[in-house]
Design a protein around this motif. Sequence first.
Motif, short mmCIF file in Angstrom:
data_model
loop_
_atom_site.label_atom_id
_atom_site.label_comp_id
_atom_site.label_asym_id
_atom_site.label_seq_id
_atom_site.Cartn_x
_atom_site.Cartn_y
_atom_site.Cartn_z
N PRO A 154 0.83 -1.12 0.03
CA PRO A 154 -0.07 -0.01 0.12
C PRO A 154 0.83 1.12 -0.03
N GLY A 155 1.77 1.37 1.07
CA GLY A 155 2.53 2.68 0.86
C GLY A 155 3.58 2.93 -0.05
N ALA A 156 4.07 1.46 -0.78
CA ALA A 156 5.00 1.57 -1.81
C ALA A 156 4.33 2.05 -3.07
N VAL A 157 2.88 1.45 -3.25
CA VAL A 157 2.15 2.01 -4.58
C VAL A 157 1.77 3.39 -4.47
N LEU A 158 1.21 3.69 -3.15
CA LEU A 158 0.99 5.38 -3.24
C LEU A 158 1.97 6.22 -3.41
N LEU A 159 3.13 5.79 -2.94
CA LEU A 159 4.35 6.86 -3.05
C LEU A 159 4.76 6.81 -4.32
N ALA A 160 4.90 5.55 -5.29
CA ALA A 160 5.04 5.44 -6.73
C ALA A 160 3.96 6.08 -7.32
N ALA A 161 2.94 6.10 -7.13
CA ALA A 161 1.77 7.08 -7.82
C ALA A 161 2.09 8.44 -7.75
N ARG A 162 2.29 8.95 -6.49
CA ARG A 162 2.81 10.18 -6.10
C ARG A 162 3.60 10.73 -6.98
N ASN A 163 4.80 10.10 -7.18
CA ASN A 163 6.02 10.45 -7.91
C ASN A 163 5.71 10.53 -9.39
N ALA A 164 4.81 9.29 -9.83
CA ALA A 164 4.52 9.44 -11.24
C ALA A 164 3.44 10.78 -11.72
N VAL A 165 2.82 10.95 -10.74
CA VAL A 165 1.78 12.20 -11.13
C VAL A 165 2.87 13.45 -10.95
N LEU A 166 3.69 13.45 -10.18
CA LEU A 166 4.71 14.89 -10.34
C LEU A 166 5.54 14.55 -11.61
N VAL A 167 5.95 13.70 -12.20
CA VAL A 167 6.87 13.71 -13.37
C VAL A 167 5.88 14.12 -14.47
N ALA A 168 4.44 13.43 -14.30
CA ALA A 168 3.43 13.62 -15.39
C ALA A 168 3.27 15.38 -15.39
N ALA A 169 3.18 15.92 -14.40
CA ALA A 169 2.76 17.30 -14.17
C ALA A 169 4.07 17.90 -15.01
N THR A 170 5.27 17.69 -14.85
CA THR A 170 6.35 18.45 -15.11
C THR A 170 6.40 18.32 -16.73
N VAL A 171 6.32 17.09 -17.14
CA VAL A 171 6.39 16.83 -18.56
C VAL A 171 5.32 17.38 -19.19
N ILE A 172 3.91 17.33 -18.93
CA ILE A 172 2.88 17.89 -19.51
C ILE A 172 3.30 19.71 -19.37
N GLY A 173 3.75 20.00 -18.33
CA GLY A 173 3.90 21.55 -18.03
C GLY A 173 4.86 21.94 -19.12
N LEU A 174 5.94 21.36 -19.35
CA LEU A 174 7.10 21.62 -20.18
C LEU A 174 6.37 21.77 -21.70
N ARG A 175 5.92 20.67 -22.06
CA ARG A 175 5.06 20.69 -23.36
C ARG A 175 3.94 22.01 -23.46
N ARG A 176 3.27 22.03 -22.63
CA ARG A 176 2.29 23.16 -22.64
C ARG A 176 3.11 24.55 -22.53
N LEU A 177 4.04 24.56 -22.18
CA LEU A 177 4.87 25.91 -22.16
C LEU A 177 5.42 26.06 -23.65
N LEU A 178 5.73 25.07 -24.15
CA LEU A 178 6.55 25.32 -25.55
C LEU A 178 5.22 25.49 -26.57
#
Length: 429
Positions: A372-396
């Motif tokens: 449970p804790g490992a999956v929640l942490l992995a999901a949180r980190n994946a969401v942060l990476v997605a936010a950064t990648v999507i944000g960079l694309r939207r900026l360009l």
Amino acid sequence: MRLLRSRWTVPATVLVWLVTRAALMAVYAQVVPGLDAGEVFADVDLYRRWSGQLRDGRVPGTDPMWQYPPGAAALFVAVGWVAESTRTGYTTVFVMFALGADLVVLLALIRLSRGGNRIGGALCWALAVPLLSLLTYARYDVFVTAPAVLALAATVRRPALAGAMLAVGALAKVWPAILLITARPLRGLRPMSIGFVTAAAVLGAVLTVSYADAWSGFSDNQADRGLQVESVAATPLVLARVADPAIVVEYRYGAMEFSHPVATSVAAVLPGSTLAGLGLLGWWWLFRGRRIDWTPTVGFDLALLAVGVAVVTSRVLSPQYLLWLLGLAAVCLTRRDTTQRAPALLIVVATVLTSAYFPWFYPDVIGTPGWPGAVLLAARNAVLVAATVIGLRRLLVGHRVVPQVRTATVGHRQPVGGTVGLGRTRTSG
């Protein structure tokens, strides 16, 4: 009707803030007297112990947990002085200070919203911060987020003041210095840099004189840190540890870090990754930023992405770091033309996931491994990476280069009789 809605948005947002913070203070009043809040408020107890040493004029540089510039010392001492003067517990005074910083951020966001026309940023802050529960008031980071948000609010009209506020934040926890990238290139950088350098020099000199070895331990302790279990780069090891509990986690430098050869190698590479990511954003700012229709919105979007890149490539990603991202996301949401709406929403989702695993499932990550804790942490980190990648694309995509139009005058005579004469102005793009 639209005017009526606009008139009531600010009071409604303030009411949301008051209700949610009153609820948090009620939780605090119940939790802290019984003080098994040790897991949440352990850092505040550390600040209290440091404040005694700091009042003697020396930073605790030999303590491996001291990883702050000397600006942090001023806050810890101020809280201790108020606690002693009012005969109030250090933790309670710290919480009140943090609540005040929280309010400062809200008011800055309302100011940026210009009377409620774009109140989404302030409302986002009012609603999202309670998702971290008492963690907001049990850590130092809200005191750094506040000057960063104030600086971004000041960039619209007072860039020199914005630079000074960034210096205040940087003397407390470094990362606000990244936000110098929000200035218009290159013309807007000069006044902001003057404010930053002046404030940093004056305040830095005062702190250096006030505390013996003021800068001791700060850079060394940071450089020696390993791979924290909550960092994005540690996610594969977090998941692998569930299948192989022999992967060791140790308490070092105030955090739980992996003790593993892979972790050591990854930790050594990550600072370079951070510099590379920020360097690419700097390249975009310098060479592309001058060719677009630069507005404060571009600077706000760039601020969120710069800090997002720094967070996802860092060796350390403590739960309270979400406050940095929430504050900058809220600033972006004060603008209708922001490109960062989707990343801002993802940051809120990451905040929800953070509050779900910490402190409830934190033992699954640092103690006996559990899914449970490992999956929640992995999901949180994946969401942060997605936010950064999507944000960079939207900026360009969202801030496109404006074609440059060159105007050249050939000759001095005017066209005659509808023919093209020597005086015609020729344009090319």
